[in-house]
Write a protein that holds these residues in place. Structure first.
Motif: not given
Lengths: 219, 133
Positions: A107-120
């Protein structure tokens, strides 16, 4: 570069410290006055006390001239709102968000956040690397294509030991990109003989790693 | 209609009690065990206690895949924003409504094409109307 960090969680603090050390101009927007004081004491005047999802606060923090906005609070929801504000209201060139729930990545990617860092995901990767007997490593998430780069080590008792690569039926959309043998690195070819302890570097659709793992390690 | 609601509070209980909702099936997700307990006897309501922070798995447990409508009515505006957008963009739920009290967030997300309700603002309009009348 001018970098705006939203939220001074533990990650936010260490991130800010590292960014300052590499010579960037950094401002941190943090809600808690106590954490702001701590930041000022430790790192100088980099903190602006306020809500990182509030447009007036973001404007005061110079969001309209920020090259990068990094949302690093400890809540996925707030990080999403901060990035959406930065992108749509202040036209920030690059937004980055920290997330904890791995399922929130799409959902973060679809909504246009350029880089998503997944800490888990990061913690999982580094733990998997150290757990003996579980030779599946997620090396990289190839974001745009929803594919995953993985490494799978073939155990001694696997059914594929002694067979040629061409005889192994891979799951749909998966392919082997490299085979690391004790003798060196080999490019994958149909004739290549698989041995125990070979490390297979493969690309597979996200979520389908287990199928590939089962094929390469199954007895 | 199968309606999934996030949040158990006065708004949710009022909605369930209204005659218009009699034909619908509801699933209520909330971290408020007492409020969910009060709804336990309703035959057309399924309740699901959620952890804090809410994980996306719970939306799926609540049946978001097959829901006709998703109403994010919790008191946590950020949670409402995230889950509404998940419902709309990931699960393609036909009707998504998001409760927001903060006027700035309300305006921003209305522009981003979320259907937003603001109970406080509605109340204010009703009050003004009553005063004028």
């Amino acid at each position: 570069m001018y970098i705006l960090v939203i939220g001074c969680s533990e990650v936010g603090y260490h991130l800010t410290k590292a960014l300052l050390a590499s010579g960037h101009e950094v401002v941190v927007v943090e809600k808690s006055p106590a954490r702001c004081d701590l930041l000022t004491e430790e790192l100088g005047s980099v903190a602006l006390q306020g809500d990182g999802t509030d447009q007036i606060t973001l404007k005061l923090a110079g969001a309209n001239r920020a090259d990068v906005v990094i949302a690093a609070t400890d809540r996925d929801e707030i990080n999403l709102v901060a990035c959406q504000m930065a992108k749509h209201v202040f036209q920030t060139g690059r937004t980055m968000a920290l997330i904890k729930d791995p399922k929130n990545e799409p959902i973060f990617q679809i909504l246009g956040v350029d880089v998503v860092v997944n800490s888990t995901h990061l913690v999982l990767e580094s733990l998997e690397e150290r757990i003996p007997g579980r030779p599946l490593l997620r090396l990289m998430n190839l974001r745009s294509s929803s594919m995953e780069l993985v490494s799978i080590t073939i155990p001694e008792d696997a059914g594929v030991v002694g067979r040629r690569l061409g005889e192994v039926e891979l799951p749909p959309r998966s392919f082997i990109s490299l085979v690391v043998k004790s003798s060196g690195v080999e490019r994958p070819s149909g004739d290549l003989l698989l041995d125990a302890e070979d490390e297979i570097i493969a690309v597979t659709p996200s979520g389908g790693e287990q199928t590939l793992y089962d094929i390469l390690t199954g007895i | 209609m199968r309606i999934l609601i996030l949040g158990c509070g006065p708004l949710t209980t009022l909605l369930l009690a209204s005659p218009d909702s009699a034909d619908h099936q509801f699933t209520i997700l909330s971290g408020d065990m007492d409020c969910l307990d009060d709804l336990a006897d309703e035959p057309r309501v399924i309740t699901l206690l959620t952890p804090e922070p809410l994980m996306q798995d719970y939306l799926q447990l609540g049946g978001i895949d097959n829901a006709d409508a998703f109403l994010a009515l919790s008191e946590d505006e950020y949670e409402n924003i995230l889950t509404s957008q998940i419902a709309k963009h990931i699960f393609n739920v036909g009707k998504v409504v998001c409760r927001l009290e903060n006027p700035q967030l309300q305006q921003f997300y209305t522009e981003l094409e979320l259907e937003v309700v603001n109970p406080t603002l509605d109340l204010l309009q009703d009050l003004n109307r009553a005063l004028q009348g």
